[in-house]
Enzyme design. Sequence first.
Site, mmCIF file in Angstrom:
data_model
loop_
_atom_site.group_PDB
_atom_site.id
_atom_site.type_symbol
_atom_site.label_atom_id
_atom_site.label_comp_id
_atom_site.label_asym_id
_atom_site.label_seq_id
_atom_site.Cartn_x
_atom_site.Cartn_y
_atom_site.Cartn_z
ATOM 1 N N GLU B 62 8.837 -4.786 -7.083
ATOM 2 C CA GLU B 62 7.578 -5.495 -7.332
ATOM 3 C C GLU B 62 7.770 -6.649 -8.306
ATOM 4 O O GLU B 62 7.242 -7.748 -8.102
ATOM 5 C CB GLU B 62 6.514 -4.531 -7.854
ATOM 6 C CG GLU B 62 5.941 -3.578 -6.798
ATOM 7 C CD GLU B 62 6.860 -2.406 -6.471
ATOM 8 O OE1 GLU B 62 7.879 -2.235 -7.183
ATOM 9 O OE2 GLU B 62 6.565 -1.657 -5.526
ATOM 10 N N HIS B 131 -2.465 6.891 -7.106
ATOM 11 C CA HIS B 131 -2.754 5.948 -6.018
ATOM 12 C C HIS B 131 -4.228 5.562 -5.964
ATOM 13 O O HIS B 131 -4.717 5.156 -4.918
ATOM 14 C CB HIS B 131 -2.363 6.555 -4.664
ATOM 15 C CG HIS B 131 -0.895 6.545 -4.399
ATOM 16 N ND1 HIS B 131 -0.020 7.370 -5.049
ATOM 17 C CD2 HIS B 131 -0.148 5.793 -3.547
ATOM 18 C CE1 HIS B 131 1.213 7.144 -4.605
ATOM 19 N NE2 HIS B 131 1.159 6.187 -3.689
#
Lengths: 329, 327
Positions: B62, B131
């Site tokens: 990322e 999440h």
Amino acid sequence: MSRADTELPGREEGLQLLRGMQRIRRFEDRAAELYSAMKIRGFLHLYNGQEAVAVGVLQALHEDDAVVATYREHGHALAAGLPMGEVMAELYGREQGSSGGRGGSMHIFDAEHRFYGGQAIVAGGLPLAVGLALADQMQHRPRVTACFFGEGAAAEGEFHEALNLAALWTLPVLFVCENNLYAMGTALGRSQAETDIHARAGGYGIESTALDGMDVVAVAAAARAAVTGIREDGKPRFLECHTYRFRAHSMFDAQLYRPREEIEAWKKRCPIMGLRQRLLAAELATEADFAALEQDIEAEVEAAVAFAEAGSWEPVEQLASHVMTEREA
Amino acid sequence: MSAARTTYREAVRAAIRAALLDDERVFLMGEDVGSYGGCFGVSKGLLEEFGPERIRDTPLSESGFTGAGIGAALGGMRPIVEIMTVNFSLLALDQIVNSAATIRHMSDGQFSVPLVIRMATGAGRQLAAQHSHSLESFYAHVPGIRVVAPATLEDARGMLPAALADPDPVVIFEHTSLYNLEGELAEDAGAVDLDRAAIRRPGRDVTLVTHGGSLAKTLAAAATLAEEGIEAEVIDLRSLRPLDDATIIASVSRTRRAVMVDEGWRTMSLAAELVTRIVEQAFYELDAPLARVCTAEVPIPYPAHLEQAALPSADKIVAAARRLTGG
Ligand SMILES: Cc1ncc(C[n+]2csc(CCOP(=O)(O)OP(=O)(O)O)c2C)c(N)n1
């Protein structure tokens, strides 16, 4: 690689390399004095001892190649051709500085020279260099991006992510690790399991070389070979330059983390002294040449200081300008 | 003007596709955007049409690929970086906050970063604590970036081209509950403005300020309140940075009451910022204390009943509005 292995260039190039290193050394010695005189504040990371790396590598680049450096980047800025007065003015924080005074010592930027900082997050510049090279690749521009960082950066995730991306996408990046053995006070051997940094680049399939970073001739030769290779096949290259910073990490630290004898031993390998001796021994230059060169540089540095001294402060009213691009209302 | 039935997912895809057709400098990169078609199916089919250079699958890096997006933007490209979800964007926070947001100011305007970062956000799908974050406020805190949250089909289609036309970094938050949202979208729908909040339902008794995935809940709450005779005005912020104070203050000055609805946690939240601005700018217009409906201060749990108990809901919004209006 020992010094004897690298062939001395001719007189002109030899003196050119010497000038490049000497300019940085003298500029920074002066900056250190100005720091003590409180003209320069904040962090001031000197490059003293490592000059051969910036000078050797950057002479191999073309004008339209890009540079991404760290907070220890005065040397790279000067070697990349940024005007010395603007760099000194940046250290002062004057609006005539390379970054309008907003970055200071750690954040020198210059669009004209494609100098992208001055990045002060360790390893933060590596992904940026990958992206600059990606833009060149996608726009079919045959340019190289040189990215400098210390060996400490090799422990960061961004180092590994960037090397993987550059290798995976075949990007024209020249990674230059300046291994000066210490990340602040942390010795390489105490912090990284594999201390052979260039071997880690090899692990990503990147052609990599370790070399004597105190020998500007060796660095210049390795950089030329690497850049030529990049221009031929577009693949990244990695240079690990073994070097040493002679002074503290930033302006002052007690240097408890390394023995005095070690510092003294490395100082004997000073890249500037080394090149002078070789030029003399080869009868390519004389003491008079060196004296003339020093005089020139002295004048340039004093002019840079005068430029910074004469500079102005950015008006406070402009504090928030350039946070975002100004748009028409 | 003709309209077609579409979904939020398709609207985002149409926006990406149009941008790719429109401008050679645009490319999409992120994890699984290519062969997989995007973890929410947004980029399905684009790899076949545009090839792997411009629909660029990245490794799990990322920070690396977000930083590469910043570098590519500096190098003249117009990258769209897709980070799967805000949860994983924490690994790219360094590049977004330390590089993208700073380079323009720090370089005295010499370099700008015309980068678009898209990421999904939010809870509600029983994906548990790692999440389900709503961390828009982390990004909205930072000067040097724009933050927007499309909550409608028009904005899903129109915010991306506007963000690409913007010379500065723009972060787009797409709430995961919205991808299946269906409706009519004008066939010639295009760029929208990024600056203004929108009044999604006018009303005179109380202002409900929300954004993104909470808009539907807030509109449902307003419908319930209307049955009780309470006319709620619903503001969709659209832009989380900068905030459109003018629209919010004008509304609250009319209704004299306001509830902030925000899926972020209450402490140090976007809702807290909104309350502060209203107090600073419209204190004497208020007839009641301000109220907030936020997510309970817990990591989001897996079981549906606990997850729903933690999140804002239409019922909680209705209850808060009733308290303010003396209902
Ligand atoms: C991500 C990050 N962590 C910590 C620091 C603080 N810091 C600044 S320089 C430095 C040491 C870096 O060493 P190295 O990469 O070897 O470069 P050198 O300073 O030797 O040139 C540290 C820890 C930082 N700037 N960024």
